[in-house]
Enzyme design. Structure first.
Site, PDB file in Angstrom:
ATOM      1  N   ASP A 149     -99.687 -38.522 -68.476  1.00 42.73           N
ATOM      2  CA  ASP A 149     -98.886 -38.988 -69.618  1.00 42.73           C
ATOM      3  C   ASP A 149     -98.388 -37.793 -70.423  1.00 42.73           C
ATOM      4  O   ASP A 149     -98.938 -36.686 -70.337  1.00 42.73           O
ATOM      5  CB  ASP A 149     -99.683 -39.944 -70.515  1.00 42.73           C
ATOM      6  CG  ASP A 149    -100.895 -39.298 -71.183  1.00 42.73           C
ATOM      7  OD1 ASP A 149    -101.594 -38.504 -70.515  1.00 42.73           O
ATOM      8  OD2 ASP A 149    -101.142 -39.581 -72.371  1.00 42.73           O
ATOM      9  N   ASP A 158     -97.644 -29.570 -69.926  1.00 45.36           N
ATOM     10  CA  ASP A 158     -98.690 -30.452 -70.478  1.00 45.36           C
ATOM     11  C   ASP A 158     -98.444 -31.878 -70.033  1.00 45.36           C
ATOM     12  O   ASP A 158     -97.800 -32.635 -70.719  1.00 45.36           O
ATOM     13  CB  ASP A 158     -98.673 -30.335 -72.008  1.00 45.36           C
ATOM     14  CG  ASP A 158     -99.799 -31.088 -72.693  1.00 45.36           C
ATOM     15  OD1 ASP A 158    -100.738 -31.520 -72.006  1.00 45.36           O
ATOM     16  OD2 ASP A 158     -99.727 -31.255 -73.923  1.00 45.36           O
ATOM     17  N   GLU A 195    -104.217 -39.514 -72.343  1.00 48.06           N
ATOM     18  CA  GLU A 195    -104.764 -38.356 -73.052  1.00 48.06           C
ATOM     19  C   GLU A 195    -104.034 -38.124 -74.356  1.00 48.06           C
ATOM     20  O   GLU A 195    -104.640 -37.797 -75.374  1.00 48.06           O
ATOM     21  CB  GLU A 195    -104.679 -37.101 -72.167  1.00 48.06           C
ATOM     22  CG  GLU A 195    -105.561 -35.950 -72.623  1.00 48.06           C
ATOM     23  CD  GLU A 195    -104.932 -35.026 -73.649  1.00 48.06           C
ATOM     24  OE1 GLU A 195    -105.660 -34.220 -74.238  1.00 48.06           O
ATOM     25  OE2 GLU A 195    -103.707 -35.100 -73.876  1.00 48.06           O
ATOM     26  N   ASP A 205    -105.337 -27.611 -68.234  1.00 46.28           N
ATOM     27  CA  ASP A 205    -104.552 -28.244 -69.295  1.00 46.28           C
ATOM     28  C   ASP A 205    -104.547 -27.339 -70.521  1.00 46.28           C
ATOM     29  O   ASP A 205    -104.459 -27.799 -71.647  1.00 46.28           O
ATOM     30  CB  ASP A 205    -105.158 -29.621 -69.619  1.00 46.28           C
ATOM     31  CG  ASP A 205    -104.243 -30.481 -70.474  1.00 46.28           C
ATOM     32  OD1 ASP A 205    -103.025 -30.211 -70.499  1.00 46.28           O
ATOM     33  OD2 ASP A 205    -104.749 -31.416 -71.128  1.00 46.28           O
TER      34      ASP A 205
HETATM   35  N1  BES Z   1    -103.212 -29.926 -73.294  1.00 47.08           N
HETATM   36  C1  BES Z   1    -103.440 -30.260 -74.664  1.00 47.08           C
HETATM   37  C2  BES Z   1    -104.578 -29.457 -75.265  1.00 47.08           C
HETATM   38  C3  BES Z   1    -104.142 -28.062 -75.560  1.00 47.08           C
HETATM   39  C4  BES Z   1    -103.360 -27.825 -76.677  1.00 47.08           C
HETATM   40  C5  BES Z   1    -104.457 -27.024 -74.743  1.00 47.08           C
HETATM   41  C6  BES Z   1    -102.916 -26.565 -76.952  1.00 47.08           C
HETATM   42  C7  BES Z   1    -103.996 -25.758 -75.006  1.00 47.08           C
HETATM   43  C8  BES Z   1    -103.218 -25.534 -76.107  1.00 47.08           C
HETATM   44  C9  BES Z   1    -103.730 -31.744 -74.754  1.00 47.08           C
HETATM   45  O1  BES Z   1    -102.838 -32.496 -73.970  1.00 47.08           O
HETATM   46  C10 BES Z   1    -103.500 -32.186 -76.176  1.00 47.08           C
HETATM   47  O2  BES Z   1    -102.389 -32.212 -76.597  1.00 47.08           O
HETATM   48  N2  BES Z   1    -104.565 -32.569 -76.862  1.00 47.08           N
HETATM   49  C11 BES Z   1    -104.445 -33.160 -78.153  1.00 47.08           C
HETATM   50  C12 BES Z   1    -105.631 -34.064 -78.306  1.00 47.08           C
HETATM   51  C13 BES Z   1    -105.524 -35.031 -79.437  1.00 47.08           C
HETATM   52  C14 BES Z   1    -104.350 -35.972 -79.268  1.00 47.08           C
HETATM   53  C15 BES Z   1    -106.803 -35.797 -79.589  1.00 47.08           C
HETATM   54  C16 BES Z   1    -104.424 -32.094 -79.214  1.00 47.08           C
HETATM   55  O3  BES Z   1    -105.067 -31.035 -79.067  1.00 47.08           O
HETATM   56  O4  BES Z   1    -103.725 -32.301 -80.214  1.00 47.08           O
HETATM   57 MN    MN Z   2    -102.685 -31.757 -72.093  1.00 45.62          MN
HETATM   58 MN    MN Z   3    -100.910 -32.548 -75.062  1.00 48.74          MN
END
Ligand code: BES
Ligand code: MN
Ligand code: MN
Length: 457
Positions: A89, A120, A154, A181
């Site tokens: 997603d 991502d 996610e 990720d």
């Molecule tokens: N892939 C990201 C996490 C990430 C962010 C890794 C920046 C490296 C650098 C993941 O898909 C994400 O966006 N996570 C969210 C989680 C939240 C919605 C609970 C985030 O970190 O905002």
């Molecule tokens: Mn991600």
């Molecule tokens: Mn993300």
């Protein structure tokens, strides 16, 4: 050694793999917008079909949200097992007008692919699928058992994967969980990430008069929700950038000297930060370097702030309400529930009189810490070094991947965070991108990892 043939296959199929990635990226699988529910299903089928073609036993699981894909190769007890996690997603695309080309019409320019989800996480998930494909198509026996769990919620805080993991821990048993990720350290240096931040995401709603009031007629007579919210927000942090929520820092695991030294050696500077972000200066909690704050200090930030009139010209009103979204990024060993409660209690305690203040706890994620010394870590380091042609460094990450903490708890296996993106790949932003070199190197790394993991004692 098998790897020559495997890497040869990946090299000679680069263009084909990019063409296939383009098809994957064309599917607008935005999980938080229900008008895209058919698209998330298509993206799930895309992944499921590829894994089926590679001979895996594939389940597409519907637990009420977006489909979850679980797949595995034939499981031989004499081999190690790797479980690959990722998500198909993607984030919403707005503001659309800031994209140079449409988000779901992938464009390749100067070796970079631009599309929502390129980095991502579709592009990164795809590296593992192509690594597996190399073994299968070359008819070379896999050095490890391979399992995949690819989710579609996610970015939307969905529950499906938690339920599935809690109920299927035995089936998902593995020697390591591989997650791609996150990001490389920089364009030339891969990183092995050993910590993710957690999250407590809160909303503050301030309600005042029953309707917007004429600011002349009623100004000075009732509490203004905009001013009241500003007062609350102003008390969230002091001028040194420290969060004022009582108990906020109580459980923070401090960096040890080795970590501080390691960060310092990386040579990250505020000039780099300003260049990457377009900000005019670095700012944050006193007493810590920029990298320490970015990777290992908890934060408290307004993510959205709305009240009153924001349109053209002037409109003289006392707004009826105001709202703020605030995210707190957490570090080991902070607990999202505890922090959310401390935040709520604090905000209510400082709420100005004359307005109604409510606090909503949106969602949380646990922070993650992975031991830096383990056989699997060695395997990951070696694979990254061979795949990217440069020695990896230890890094941490400010972002969150909510399921990883649950994997650690339920599966009790080591986690390897092997990110192939760049911090500047504009994830969640307009013009998200992924460097094709990193896509190909990622696929090589993943293929080599299977061999390296098999070698560990
Ligand atoms: N892939 C990201 C996490 C990430 C962010 C890794 C920046 C490296 C650098 C993941 O898909 C994400 O966006 N996570 C969210 C989680 C939240 C919605 C609970 C985030 O970190 O905002
Ligand atoms: Mn991600
Ligand atoms: Mn993300």
């Amino acid at each position: 050694m098998a790897s020559e043939k495997i890497l040869g296959y990946l090299d000679s199929h680069r263009d084909e793999h990019v063409d296939q990635l383009v098809e994957f990226l064309k599917i607008p699988s935005i999980s938080s917008q229900s008008d895209h529910d058919q698209d998330t299903r298509r993206a799930a089928s895309f992944v499921a079909d590829e894994l089926k073609e590679l001979g895996l036993a594939v389940e597409v699981v519907d637990l009420g949200g977006h489909p979850l894909i679980y797949a595995e190769t034939e499981i031989r007890p004499d081999r190690k097992t790797l479980l690959f996690y990722g998500h198909y997603d993607v984030q919403p695309v707005d503001p659309l007008d800031l994209w140079d080309t449409p988000p779901f019409e992938p464009r390749i320019e100067n070796g970079i692919i631009y599309a929502r989800g390129a980095c991502d996480d579709k592009g990164q998930v795809y590296t593992h699928i192509k690594a597996l494909e190399a073994y299968v198509r070359q008819g070379i026996e896999l050095p490890v058992n391979v399992k995949f769990i690819i989710e579609g919620e996610e970015e939307a805080g969905g529950e499906s994967i938690y339920k599935y993991t809690e109920q299927n821990a035995e089936k998902m048993a593995c020697d390591a969980i591989i997650v791609s990720d996150t990001a490389l350290y920089n364009e030339t240096t891969p990183g092995i990430c050993y910590s993710l931040k957690g999250l407590a995401y809160m909303e503050i709603q301030v309600t005042g008069p029953a309707m917007d009031l004429h600011s002349g007629s009623y100004g000075g007579t009732v509490q203004n929700p905009g001013n009241a919210l500003a007062e609350i927000v102003a008390k969230l942090k002091d001028e040194d950038g420290r969060c004022l929520v009582p108990g906020f820092y109580d459980d923070v695991l401090e960096l040890d000297q080795e970590e501080r030294d390691g960060f310092a050696e990386l040579g990250y500077t505020d000039e780099i930060l300003c260049k990457e972000t377009g900000a005019s200066a670095a700012f944050g909690e006193k007493g810590f370097t920029t990298l320490e704050r970015m990777w290992a200090r908890p934060t408290c930030d307004v993510n959205g702030l709305l009240s009153g009139y924001g349109g053209e010209g002037a409109k003289t009103i006392i707004p009826a309400n105001a709202m703020a979204k605030v995210s707190m990024r957490l570090v080991p060993n902070q607990e999202p529930e505890k922090i959310a409660k401390a935040f709520t209690d604090y905000v209510l305690s400082i709420a100005p009189a004359g307005v109604k203040v409510e606090v909503i706890d949106h969602h949380g994620a646990n922070p993650v810490l992975v031991p830096r010394k383990s056989d699997m870590m060695k395997a990951g380091m070696s694979a990254l070094e061979q795949g990217f042609g440069a020695k990896p460094v230890f890094i941490r990450e400010g972002g969150s991947i909510p399921i990883v903490g649950t994997f650690q708890k339920c599966l009790k296996s080591p986690v390897l965070l092997l990110g192939y993106g760049l911090s500047t790949d504009n994830i969640h932003s307009p013009n998200e991108k992924f460097h094709l070199d990193n896509f190909w190197r990622g696929a090589r790394t993943s293929a080599i990892l299977m061999e390296e993991a098999a070698k560990q004692g």
